[in-house]
Enzyme design. Structure first.
Site, PDB file in Angstrom:
ATOM      1  N   HIS A 190      -3.699  64.758  35.874  1.00 36.20           N
ATOM      2  CA  HIS A 190      -4.672  64.024  34.957  1.00 36.20           C
ATOM      3  C   HIS A 190      -4.086  62.828  34.466  1.00 36.20           C
ATOM      4  CE1 HIS A 190      -6.802  64.059  31.114  1.00 36.20           C
ATOM      5  NE2 HIS A 190      -7.702  64.784  31.879  1.00 36.20           N
TER       6      HIS A 190
ATOM      7  N   ASP B 185       2.111  71.190  33.245  1.00 36.38           N
ATOM      8  CA  ASP B 185       0.754  71.146  32.590  1.00 36.38           C
ATOM      9  C   ASP B 185      -0.250  72.195  33.124  1.00 36.38           C
ATOM     10  OD1 ASP B 185      -1.797  70.241  31.967  1.00 36.38           O
ATOM     11  OD2 ASP B 185      -1.901  68.359  32.596  1.00 36.38           O
TER      12      ASP B 185
ATOM     13  N   GLN C 176      -5.081  73.629  33.138  1.00 37.04           N
ATOM     14  CA  GLN C 176      -6.031  74.341  33.935  1.00 37.04           C
ATOM     15  C   GLN C 176      -5.799  75.666  34.506  1.00 37.04           C
ATOM     16  OE1 GLN C 176      -9.216  73.452  34.351  1.00 37.04           O
ATOM     17  NE2 GLN C 176      -9.188  71.022  33.469  1.00 37.04           N
TER      18      GLN C 176
ATOM     19  N   CYS D   5     -10.545  62.108  34.941  1.00 34.75           N
ATOM     20  CA  CYS D   5      -9.334  61.423  34.223  1.00 34.75           C
ATOM     21  C   CYS D   5      -8.273  61.585  35.346  1.00 34.75           C
ATOM     22  CB  CYS D   5      -9.045  62.167  33.251  1.00 34.75           C
ATOM     23  SG  CYS D   5     -10.213  62.095  31.819  1.00 34.75           S
TER      24      CYS D   5
HETATM   25  N1  7TS Z   1      -4.229  68.127  31.984  1.00 38.18           N
HETATM   26  C1  7TS Z   1      -5.311  68.713  32.801  1.00 38.18           C
HETATM   27  C2  7TS Z   1      -4.773  69.469  34.244  1.00 38.18           C
HETATM   28  C3  7TS Z   1      -6.639  68.814  32.424  1.00 38.18           C
HETATM   29  O1  7TS Z   1      -7.405  69.118  33.398  1.00 38.18           O
HETATM   30  C4  7TS Z   1      -6.861  67.903  31.189  1.00 38.18           C
HETATM   31  C5  7TS Z   1      -8.414  68.051  30.714  1.00 38.18           C
HETATM   32  C6  7TS Z   1      -5.864  67.593  30.587  1.00 38.18           C
HETATM   33  C7  7TS Z   1      -4.478  67.619  30.732  1.00 38.18           C
HETATM   34  C8  7TS Z   1      -5.922  66.969  28.884  1.00 38.18           C
HETATM   35  O2  7TS Z   1      -6.540  67.913  28.127  1.00 38.18           O
HETATM   36  P1  7TS Z   1      -6.755  67.747  26.764  1.00 38.18           P
HETATM   37  O3  7TS Z   1      -7.310  68.892  26.007  1.00 38.18           O
HETATM   38  O4  7TS Z   1      -5.495  67.266  25.817  1.00 38.18           O
HETATM   39  O5  7TS Z   1      -8.048  66.535  26.584  1.00 38.18           O
HETATM   40  N2  7TS Z   1      -9.002  67.862  31.586  1.00 38.18           N
HETATM   41  C9  7TS Z   1     -10.424  67.603  31.685  1.00 38.18           C
HETATM   42  C10 7TS Z   1     -11.231  67.551  32.873  1.00 38.18           C
HETATM   43  O6  7TS Z   1     -10.793  68.093  33.775  1.00 38.18           O
HETATM   44  N3  7TS Z   1     -12.406  67.289  32.266  1.00 38.18           N
HETATM   45  O7  7TS Z   1     -12.688  66.804  31.078  1.00 38.18           O
HETATM   46  C11 7TS Z   1     -11.066  67.120  30.708  1.00 38.18           C
END
Ligand code: 7TS
Length: 411
Positions: free
Chosen positions: A128, A205, A208, A369
């Site tokens: 991401h 990370d 998910q 993203c």
């Molecule tokens: N890493 C992964 C694997 C993610 O899926 C996401 C957000 C993030 C980091 C960032 O997370 P945040 O809470 O700091 O924004 N993923 C998604 C997505 O798949 N669709 O919208 C946000």
């Protein structure tokens, strides 16, 4: 369905999610977008409301009973995070706004300490942007380079490449546990062991991963593990960084301000020990307490039962979608979480997204993203359905009919 575990009572669970009873565009809402943000069950919302109505104040401030009570709830939530991911000590759990902030924190502290000109940071092809851009910014600042672990067409990391990619210049490996686009569950324990054998620390990370599988950061031996509350049946604005204590103790603070200091004079400031050192300012207290309640909720349901339910949905949806002519699923890893990205010949994913929206089906269409990953597959975007423990096979039937209807329209 995994018969080793007692199936979840999904009908009862759905009563905890009023949004699932809404009507959108004249159709009952089918929420298949938990990878974007999970829904919060009522006990989480109620716990946060109780805090705001009856307990609201600041934490770590003064002697008032109210403040001490709020601090106790706030710190109890930190303990829940520790226990949920198997960390050894609450000193290793730092509250952040989410995954993105946690990765930036590590890049700007640990990264700045260890990465110099000519060094390398190793990422994977399925990251991401949150696990790309902070490293790219650091690499630009330091004159370092990014290297990338490639993937197969099925969406699995090519681990044979690791021996060549990890060099004496590699200062950090940052990899996602589960891909937000492909659903691939990466063998992070093996990757960490191989990186450690060459003295390279690893950030995972887990954004998910934590909603779907039991994580034990000590068993993985991760140096850093990060995630967001809002993908974990909790609220937005809160997440956590786990770091091994030895790293956290050696790292400089990132943000400066109140709460993170021991003493301040005009000449010099001394800092708290971890985690306080990394928590400047007033934190999102209700959100942290809400996340604690979300972890209780998930733990009560049972992560093994959640995983079994979601795996059943993944298998069922894959079988049904694959039968649709012209539809191609991206990501066919052997070990996969409940995320399905697909493209349909002749229909732009955004059009597909809008048509599904018209049927009440909430999914995400876009690059998720993960633009470098889109480039790897030579697509501008995908349509992505992601399933949670409150979804049913009937939800997937509606998705499949809506996709078929969209294809008919485009004929
Ligand atoms: N890493 C992964 C694997 C993610 O899926 C996401 C957000 C993030 C980091 C960032 O997370 P945040 O809470 O700091 O924004 N993923 C998604 C997505 O798949 N669709 O919208 C946000």
């Amino acid at each position: 369905m995994n018969t080793a575990v007692q199936p979840l009572d999904v009908t009862a669970i759905r009563r905890d999610f009023p949004l699932l009873s809404r009507v959108l565009n004249g159709k009952p809402v089918i929420y298949l977008d938990s990878a974007v943000s999970g829904q919060m069950p009522l006990p989480v919302i109620e716990r946060m409301t109780k805090y705001e109505r009856e307990e609201h104040t600041n934490v770590h401030r003064g002697v008032s009973t109210l403040s001490q009570e709020a601090t106790d709830h706030f710190e109890a939530a930190r303990e829940k995070v520790r226990s949920f991911i198997g960390a050894g000590s609450i000193k290793e759990i730092i509250w952040t706004r989410g995954t993105t902030e946690a990765i930036n924190l590590v890049a700007q502290t640990f990264g700045r300490m260890h990465v110099q000109a000519g060094d390398e940071i190793l990422l994977s092809a399925m990251e991401h942007h949150a696990n790309i851009v902070p490293w790219q910014m650091l690499a630009q600042e330091k004159g370092a380079t990014l290297k990338v672990i490639p993937i197969t067409d099925d969406g699995e990391l090519i681990l044979e490449s690791l021996d060549e990619l990890i060099t004496e210049r590699t200062k950090l490996l940052a990899v996602t546990h589960v891909s937000n686009v492909l659903g691939t569950v990466n063998p992070v324990k093996e990757i960490i062991a191989r990186a450690h054998a060459k003295g390279v620390p690893v950030l995972v990370d887990g954004a998910q991963a934590v909603p779907h599988l039991k994580v034990d950061v000590q068993d993985l031996d991760a140096d850093f593990y990060v995630f967001s509350g809002h993908k974990l049946s909790g609220p937005t604005g809160i997440g956590a960084l786990y770091g091994k204590l030895a790293h956290l103790e050696a790292m400089p603070p990132w943000h400066g301000g109140g709460n993170m200091i021991r003493s301040v004079t005009w000449e010099k400031t001394t800092y708290m020990a971890a985690p306080g050192k990394f928590e400047a300012g007033t934190p999102p207290i209700a959100a942290a307490i809400g996340l604690g309640a979300a972890l209780d909720y998930l733990t009560n349901l049972g992560l093994d039962r959640i995983a079994a339910q979601e795996h059943d949905l993944l298998v069922y949806a894959t079988e049904r979608l694959e039968r649709i002519p012209g539809l191609r699923i991206l990501g066919k890893a052997r070990d996969k979480a409940s995320v399905i990205s697909f493209v349909v010949e002749g229909i732009h994913p955004h059009d597909m997204g809008s048509l599904l929206d018209g049927e009440g089906v909430v999914i995400r269409a876009g690059h998720h993203c993960a633009q470098p990953l889109m480039a790897r597959y030579n697509v501008p975007a995908t349509t992505r359905a992601s399933f949670a423990y409150f979804n049913t096979r009937e939800d997937i039937d509606v998705l499949v009919s809506a996709v078929e209807k969209a294809i008919e329209l485009f004929k």
